[in-house]
Design an enzyme around this catalytic site. Structure first.
Site, PDB file in Angstrom:
ATOM      1  N   ASP A   1      37.638  65.549  -6.129  1.00 12.99           N
ATOM      2  CA  ASP A   1      36.566  64.560  -5.960  1.00 12.99           C
ATOM      3  C   ASP A   1      36.597  64.075  -4.511  1.00 12.99           C
ATOM      4  O   ASP A   1      37.400  64.556  -3.699  1.00 12.99           O
ATOM      5  CB  ASP A   1      36.710  63.411  -6.969  1.00 12.99           C
TER       6      ASP A   1
ATOM      7  N   TYR B   1      34.081  69.928 -11.169  1.00 16.49           N
ATOM      8  CA  TYR B   1      34.957  68.764 -11.005  1.00 16.49           C
ATOM      9  C   TYR B   1      35.291  68.138 -12.363  1.00 16.49           C
ATOM     10  O   TYR B   1      36.458  67.912 -12.692  1.00 16.49           O
ATOM     11  CB  TYR B   1      34.324  67.701 -10.084  1.00 16.49           C
TER      12      TYR B   1
ATOM     13  N   GLU C   1      34.432  59.997 -16.497  1.00 14.88           N
ATOM     14  CA  GLU C   1      34.111  60.888 -15.378  1.00 14.88           C
ATOM     15  C   GLU C   1      32.607  61.065 -15.226  1.00 14.88           C
ATOM     16  O   GLU C   1      32.094  61.125 -14.118  1.00 14.88           O
ATOM     17  CB  GLU C   1      34.801  62.246 -15.551  1.00 14.88           C
TER      18      GLU C   1
END
Ligand code: SF4
Length: 403
Positions: free
Chosen positions: A194, A176, A93
């Protein structure tokens, strides 16, 4: 008595009492309770009657069935009932922020080979990490990744916390990434928004306002469609739908498992959503880059200051783009050397500005001594940040450089 149409009137219908044993009644009551419990258990996280009306027709089951057939196979993924280790989700990520999947895959694999777990990463030198990160850009992510790894080892004994409100306190972990780790690695009901997920939700509800203005609405909508189970698969399913079916340029509604309830599908062109905000032009910063080379195929480099743009990375002497000037000692040492300016400028885009750089070449003989703070380095463009790699490539392709 018969009516004119041959129907019996109500008063002539014989009502027979139906006798049901107490045991049968109890069995029926238990069966009814069981059916209700099953429905309750499989309900969405928010009761249907409270579900945001924008997302009321969102068919989570159809989406997850589609995911079972069409999920992208990525090296950091695991599939239900397995879940990816938090370390893999964390690495991927952070790398995926501002960077496309195809670019990230070899970096993710190289990091995992070299630092197979959070303890190994936490023990690494920042220089090594930055070198391995070279080419991914946005180097603050790499430095924060190291800080977060050390915090997990020091504060959580090497085990990632499971909840988004704990994860978000780690260095460099925003809402996020915290949500993604909590949901994907720990099956938590965290909000994960996202770009792909936002686009799918915006088109599904036909929201005709820019993303930034509807963040809360999207977060509430996302929570309202969370399934009771498979919380790890759910965000990945929406991401994959956004990456392969409801893409930025095209909405392939005929292939979409959400088509039945989707409002955007009825628009003449669903792909016009999300509405793009009016962009202001990026400011331009002018600057200079000095490529000082010698006969031994070496180039003068420096280690950039630890904080600020490309902090801690290797770089050529340069000025302007980072609001610094060429070092006075270096300028004095080059005062009597001829500089060759390349005819083409280098353009490099940062998040908040565009750099336009004049590249100047200086060839030095062996008697020249390098001022303090600089050193001769071998030519290894792949180890350099993109800005300096591009500067080198532009110079290498120029006539003056090879002469
Ligand atoms: S039906 Fe079309 S617009 Fe709606 S989510 Fe699917 S692909 Fe996107």
């Amino acid at each position: 008595m018969m009516t004119g149409r041959g129907y019996h009137t109500a008063e002539h219908i014989m009502i027979r009492p139906v006798r049901t044993s107490p045991l049968t009644l109890q069995i029926k009551f238990c069966a009814m309770l069981f059916r209700r419990a099953v429905v309750w258990y499989h309900r969405p996280m928010t009761d249907h009657k409270h579900k945001m009306s924008d997302f009321a027709g969102f068919d989570t089951d159809a989406l997850l069935s589609w995911y079972d057939q069409h999920a992208r196979h990525l090296p950091w993924r695991a599939f239900s009932p397995e879940r990816a280790p938090a370390y893999h989700v964390f690495l991927s990520e952070l790398m995926l922020q501002q960077t496309v999947v195809a670019t990230v895959i070899p970096y993710f694999q190289a990091f995992l080979r070299r630092w197979p777990d959070i303890q190994a990463l936490a023990a690494a030198d920042e220089d090594e990490i930055l070198k391995a990160w070279a080419g991914l850009g946005y180097y603050a992510r790499a430095r924060n990744m190291l800080k977060a790894a050390r915090a997990v080892c020091e504060e959580y004994n090497g085990r990632f916390p499971e909840r988004a409100d704990q994860l978000i306190k780690l260095p460099g972990i925003g809402p996020y990434t915290a949500g993604a780790i909590a949901a994907i690695a720990f099956d938590q009901p965290a909000v994960v928004l996202d770009g792909n997920i936002e686009r799918v939700l915006i088109r599904f509800a036909a929201i005709d306002r820019p993303k930034k203005q509807v963040k809360d609405r999207l977060a509430q909508g996302y929570s309202s469609v969370l399934p009771r189970m498979r919380l790890s698969d759910f965000p990945q399913a929406v991401m994959d739908l956004g990456a392969t079916v409801c893409t930025p340029k095209q909405a392939r509604c005929d292939l979409c498992p959400l088509a039945k309830g989707c409002a955007g599908r009825h628009l003449p062109e669903p792909a016009v959503l999300p509405v793009k905000p009016v962009k202001s032009a990026k400011p331009v910063r002018q600057g200079k880059v000095l490529l000082i080379t010698n006969q031994d195929q070496q180039v003068v480099m420096m280690q950039r200051p630890p904080s600020g743009l490309l902090g801690g990375m290797l770089g050529f002497p340069s000025s302007g783009w980072d609001k610094t000037a060429i070092d006075q000692t270096l300028a004095a040492a080059l005062a009597d050397k001829p500089l060759l300016d390349l005819p083409d400028q280098l353009k490099h885009t940062f998040t908040h500005f565009t750099a336009e750089l004049q590249i100047s070449l200086v060839q030095i003989d062996e008697n020249w001594s390098v001022p303090a703070g600089y050193f001769w380095a071998e030519i290894c463009p792949d180890d350099w940040p993109s800005l300096f790699k591009k500067a080198w490539q532009l110079a290498a392709a120029s006539k003056g450089f090879s002469d």
